[in-house]
Structure formats: structure tokens, C-alpha cells
Design a protein around this motif. Structure first.
Motif, PDB file in Angstrom:
ATOM      1  N   GLU A 161       0.807  -1.164   0.042  1.00 41.15           N
ATOM      2  CA  GLU A 161      -0.156   0.100  -0.134  1.00 41.15           C
ATOM      3  C   GLU A 161       0.749   1.152  -0.196  1.00 41.15           C
ATOM      4  N   ARG A 198      -7.259   7.343   1.401  1.00 38.63           N
ATOM      5  CA  ARG A 198      -7.823   6.807   1.720  1.00 38.63           C
ATOM      6  C   ARG A 198      -9.694   6.154   1.851  1.00 38.63           C
ATOM      7  N   ASP A 219      -4.166   2.685   3.688  1.00 41.52           N
ATOM      8  CA  ASP A 219      -4.582   2.154   5.260  1.00 41.52           C
ATOM      9  C   ASP A 219      -4.709   3.369   6.260  1.00 41.52           C
ATOM     10  N   ASP A 220      -5.126   4.135   6.918  1.00 41.15           N
ATOM     11  CA  ASP A 220      -4.600   5.407   7.838  1.00 41.15           C
ATOM     12  C   ASP A 220      -3.111   5.015   8.082  1.00 41.15           C
TER      13      ASP A 220
END
Length: 406
Positions: free
Chosen positions: A218, A375, A381-382
Motif C-alpha cells: 500500500e 484513503r 490504510d490510515d
């Protein structure tokens, strides 16, 4: 974008922004109490709102300042949490008859076991809808769920809910059982920390989970996406900010080089993963009981080598106009190079520097916009967002400078 600019103009200093955000939960709690609502739920909703709009109401300086200060604050709050647990449990122990302590301990143990079972069942039912790596052994496998089950500790939220139970309610009178709730909650927190915290390392070793490359994938995807999106609109950004062709082409070259670096890192990581998989299969064929996972320790060396190659490829040349410049010496006051034939018809170096700064800042804003879009779409992902945003904030502070503490 316009809302973010307005906020920065109205509240520029990082101290103002962070102080305002620090007061938000207290104001939310007080407002909820004034209307006889749940202060705890109000604080939770306020936190969700702030987290969702955090990028638009903060600056790079305020985010860096908060990241440096919050770990110490969290450490103090965790210490205060255990102090509250001790006070509540001590009060209940002195107030409850001795013959009931055994029953309360049994209720605490039973509650902890029930929470373990409920968490495992929830993870089992939620597994088909969760985002898991491509490896089917990870997440859906029962060993992965057991690790996730024992990794779920009880703490501040559970205690806050227990302490939010009022001793009495107007019109009803004193509530019975509040002490029992506080005792059981504190006991479950202690048991989860002591038992689960002690067993978790052994459970992780027993599970022998495959290496999770989701975060790395990611991160690489986000870096390549935001860089590619910036290259696509670089001409528009340069025209919007009045940037000369020379500066625009220089920034374009730097952006292309960084995109090539991101692609090279992704290819190197995939090559290491393939080599590790082949090595693991060969090891399983030769000795099925051996679980060698070779190759993972070379990540830092390959990363450092890639960074060194990037630094060499983007390092400024030691020549100006074909004339070699002397090497840097240890003396900070030594004149590096001089020139008596400055061409005044060319654009000023100060002008080129200001144009490059404006264009780089516009590029950073574009990268942030694409990053937060990824996001919102659930692509990354955060944690990946915060990691990349940290690098963007550092680049912005290098270009813009920090806010003065006045």
C-alpha cells in the motif's frame, strides 16, 4: 482546498491549532452534560469528526508538533489510568464484604473468558468482509484469528464507560451495582494485560504467520500514485503559479526520478518476496519441519542501498558552467566559488528559487489531495496515510519554515 487556506490564514500558529483541538473533547463532554446526554459518546463522536477533517484544519507545523508532544501525553494518561484502576478497586475491596470478594473474582474471570470467546466469534464472522493480504493463510486461518483475539486488550475505553455510570439518578435514587461494575472492569483490564500480554509473544511464535506485505504494498502504491498524478498535472500547476519553463522542467526531472525510485523499490521488494517464497518452498521440501524465513533481514540494507543510489543520482554537480568547484572543506566560512561574469540578462537565482519553492509547495498540496482521496476510497490504510503525510510535512517545513512561537 479553499477551506484549508482560510483556516491557515485565520489560525496560523501551531500552538493555536493544537490548543483548540485539545479543548474539543472537553467542550463536547460539557455540552453533552448540559443537555443530559452521554458525555463519553459525545467525546467519541467529536474524535471521529476531528479525525475525518484533520487534514483540512491542521498545518504541517501543527501536525509535527502534536506528534512530538502526544507520546508523552499518552504516557501520562496511561499512568493515570492505572492509578484510577487502583483507586476504584481499593474502594470496592474495602466497601464490599469479604465473603463477596471471591464471587467478584469469579465474575471477573468469567467475564474475561467471555470477552475472549466473543472476540474470536466476531473475528470469524467478520473475516469474509475484512481486507486481508493475498495469502489465504493470513487472516482467515484460525491461527491468525487466535493472535488477533489475544491482541485485543481492555483499557481506557472500558474504564471510562464504567466510571461514567452515575452513583445515583435524580428521581430514581442510588444505583446498586456500580461498585461491582467498577471492580469487574478493573479486574478484566488487569487480567487482559497480565495474562494476554504474557501469552501473546508465545502465541505469535506458535502461529507462524506468513510475512505480511500489505503495508509495504500500500505504501508503494500510494507513493507511485501520488507521484504519477503530480506529473500529470505539473504543467497546469506551473501555469497556475506563473513558473518559468526552466524551473518547471527541473521539478519535472526530479519528480520523474522519484517515480523511478518508487518503481525500483517496488520491484526490489517483490523480488525479495519471490526469492523468500522459493527459499521457503525448497526448505519445506527438504526439511518439512523447518520454517526458515530467509531474506527478511535484507530489507534495511536494500532500502539503504536504494536511498544511497537515489542520493547519488540527485546530488548536485560540483561544476558550474563547466568549471570545477573546489570540494567542501571543514571551515564553514570558506568561500566555495566566486564569479565575476554574472549575466544580468538571465533570471535571478532568487527568482528561480522562489518559483521552485512555489511549485514544490503546489506539488505537495496535490500529493496530499490524491493521498486523502485514496484513503477515502479505502485503497490504503490510515497508518500508510500518516506515514506518507509525515514525509510530506517534513518537505513542506523545509520549504516553508516553521511558524514562529509568538
Amino acid at each position: 482546498m479553499q477551506r484549508s487556506s482560510t483556516w491557515r490564514c485565520g489560525a496560523r500558529h501551531a500552538l493555536v491549532i493544537n490548543t483548540t483541538l485539545l479543548l474539543v473533547p472537553f467542550v463536547a463532554f460539557l455540552l453533552a452534560e448540559l443537555v443530559d446526554a452521554s458525555g463519553v459518546l459525545a467525546v467519541v463522536f467529536a474524535g471521529l469528526i476531528v479525525a475525518w477533517s484533520h487534514a483540512g484544519i491542521t498545518t504541517a507545523t501543527s501536525r509535527r508538533q502534536a506528534q512530538l508532544a502526544w507520546p508523552f501525553g499518552v504516557y501520562l494518561l496511561n499512568g493515570a489510568l492505572f492509578v484510577l484502576i487502583g483507586l476504584e478497586v481499593q474502594y470496592v475491596v474495602h466497601d464490599v464484604p469479604a465473603r463477596q470478594l471471591g464471587m467478584l473474582v469469579a465474575i471477573t474471570i468469567a467475564t474475561w473468558i467471555a470477552l475472549i470467546v466473543v472476540r474470536y466469534v466476531f473475528l470469524t464472522l467478520f473475516a469474509p468482509f475484512s481486507r486481508t493480504p493475498r495469502d489465504p493463510r493470513f487472516g482467515h486461518h484460525h491461527r491468525g484469528r487466535i493472535v488477533n483475539t489475544f491482541a485485543g486488550f481492555r483499557g481506557a475505553v472500558s474504564l471510562a464507560i464504567a466510571l461514567s455510570v452515575p452513583p445515583s439518578i435524580e428521581g430514581i435514587g442510588e444505583l446498586t451495582g456500580r461498585d461491582i461494575v467498577a471492580f469487574v472492569t478493573g479486574g478484566v483490564i488487569l487480567v487482559s494485560l497480565l495474562v494476554q500480554g504474557t501469552l501473546l509473544p508465545a502465541i505469535v511464535r506458535w502461529a507462524r504467520l506468513p510475512q505480511d506485505e500489505t503495508a509495504a504494498e500500500e505504501y508503494e502504491l500510494a507513493q507511485r500514485t501520488i507521484t504519477g498524478a503530480t506529473v500529470a498535472v505539473l504543467d497546469d500547476l506551473a501555469a497556475e503559479h506563473g513558473i518559468s519553463d526552466e524551473v518547471r522542467d527541473r521539478i519535472r526531472r526530479e519528480t520523474y526520478e522519484y517515480l523511478e525510485l518508487s518503481n525500483a523499490r517496488a520491484y526490489a521488494r517483490q523480488s525479495r518476496a519471490d526469492a523468500a517464497s522459493i527459499s521457503e518452498l525448497e526448505s519445506m521440501l527438504s526439511t518439512p519441519e523447518a520454517g526458515n524465513h530467509a531474506g527478511a533481514g535484507d530489507d534495511a540494507d536494500d532500502e539503504g542501498a536504494a536511498d544511497a543510489s537515489w542520493a547519488r543520482s540527485t546530488a548536485p554537480s560540483n561544476s558550474v558552467g563547466g568549471a570545477a568547484m573546489p570540494a567542501l572543506s571543514a571551515s564553514p566560512l570558506e568561500m566555495i566559488a566566486t564569479s565575476d561574469d554574472i549575466d544580468l540578462t538571465q533570471r535571478s537565482p532568487i527568482t528561480r528559487y522562489e518559483e521552485a519553492t512555489r511549485l514544490r509547495l503546489a506539488v505537495l498540496e496535490r500529493k496530499r489531495a490524491v493521498l486523502h482521496r485514496l484513503r477515502r476510497e479505502g485503497t490504503i490504510d490510515d497508518l500508510v496515510v500518516r506515514r506518507i503525510e509525515d514525509h510530506l510535512d517534513i518537505d513542506e517545513l523545509r520549504l516553508r519554515g516553521v511558524d514562529p512561537l509568538e
